[in-house]
Design an enzyme around this catalytic site. Structure first.
Site, PDB file in Angstrom:
ATOM      1  N   THR A   1      36.284  32.357  37.818  1.00  0.00           N
ATOM      2  CA  THR A   1      37.167  31.309  38.640  1.00  0.00           C
ATOM      3  C   THR A   1      37.793  32.046  39.793  1.00  0.00           C
ATOM      4  O   THR A   1      37.945  31.439  40.798  1.00  0.00           O
ATOM      5  CB  THR A   1      38.752  31.194  37.632  1.00  0.00           C
ATOM      6  N   CYS A   2      38.027  33.168  39.895  1.00  0.00           N
ATOM      7  CA  CYS A   2      38.354  34.059  41.155  1.00  0.00           C
ATOM      8  C   CYS A   2      37.330  33.794  42.149  1.00  0.00           C
ATOM      9  O   CYS A   2      37.585  33.720  43.398  1.00  0.00           O
ATOM     10  CB  CYS A   2      38.853  35.467  40.813  1.00  0.00           C
ATOM     11  N   SER A   3      36.379  34.075  41.824  1.00  0.00           N
ATOM     12  CA  SER A   3      35.075  34.352  42.632  1.00  0.00           C
ATOM     13  C   SER A   3      34.456  32.900  43.056  1.00  0.00           C
ATOM     14  O   SER A   3      33.805  32.777  43.991  1.00  0.00           O
ATOM     15  CB  SER A   3      33.766  35.292  41.961  1.00  0.00           C
TER      16      SER A   3
END
Length: 182
Positions: free
Chosen positions: A55-57
């Protein structure tokens, strides 16, 4: 929830590029404080469970990176991404994400995150202690607006995402700039 709160004073241990070091790894240690990052500026800080995670990337970091110009137009000086990862990991992730605008802050020991009340266990994923996902607008070291994902808890079975998205923060900034202009 945390709006109006002053950020905790913490020292972050960072690695910065320094060509005078020479060799294949031209970086040196440089300590930076909360004040170095946040004093006298209006910034976005977003924190996430871990560098290189899906999700972060895929969504959160790229969304803030791509929207940087629009955020500047809405009165933001800098955008910072924080994670409970060391400087080596954060720098490598910034390189892998080809960041040009968003700056990374390593909270390797989790001290800042703990003092913000956002340190959670993610042992269920093999992560250990990490940050709960949130975003904030910080004005001269004070929290102006707070965007925390629901369900803050240890070993949460999911990784909620939406409240701390670039789109949510942009909506807030757009609305407040309209109110200020009125």
């Amino acid at each position: 929830m945390k709006s109006g709160m002053k950020l905790p004073s913490v020292t972050f241990h960072t690695r910065v590029r320094d060509e005078s070091v020479g060799g294949p790894n031209p970086f040196r240690w440089e300590d930076k404080t909360t004040e170095d990052y946040f004093a006298g500026k209006r910034v976005i800080l977003f924190s996430l469970p871990g560098a290189f995670t899906p999700t972060c990337s895929t969504y959160q970091l790229p969304g803030f990176e791509k929207g940087y110009g629009e955020f500047q137009d809405l009165g933001i000086d800098e955008i910072y991404c924080m994670s409970v990862n060391d400087s080596f990991v954060m720098n490598k992730w910034a390189e892998a994400q080809e960041l040009k605008n968003v700056k990374v802050i390593p909270d390797g020991s989790g001290e800042f995150t703990r003092r913000m009340g956002m340190l959670v266990r993610k042992d269920n994923l093999g992560f250990g202690l990490r940050s709960w996902r949130y975003a904030a607008v910080i004005n001269d070291g004070m929290i102006e607006a707070w965007f925390e994902e629901p369900g803050l808890s240890d070993n949460h079975p999911e990784d909620p995402y939406g409240v701390s998205s670039p789109e949510t923060v942009k909506t807030y900034l757009t609305e407040t700039s309209k109110e200020a202009a009125a």
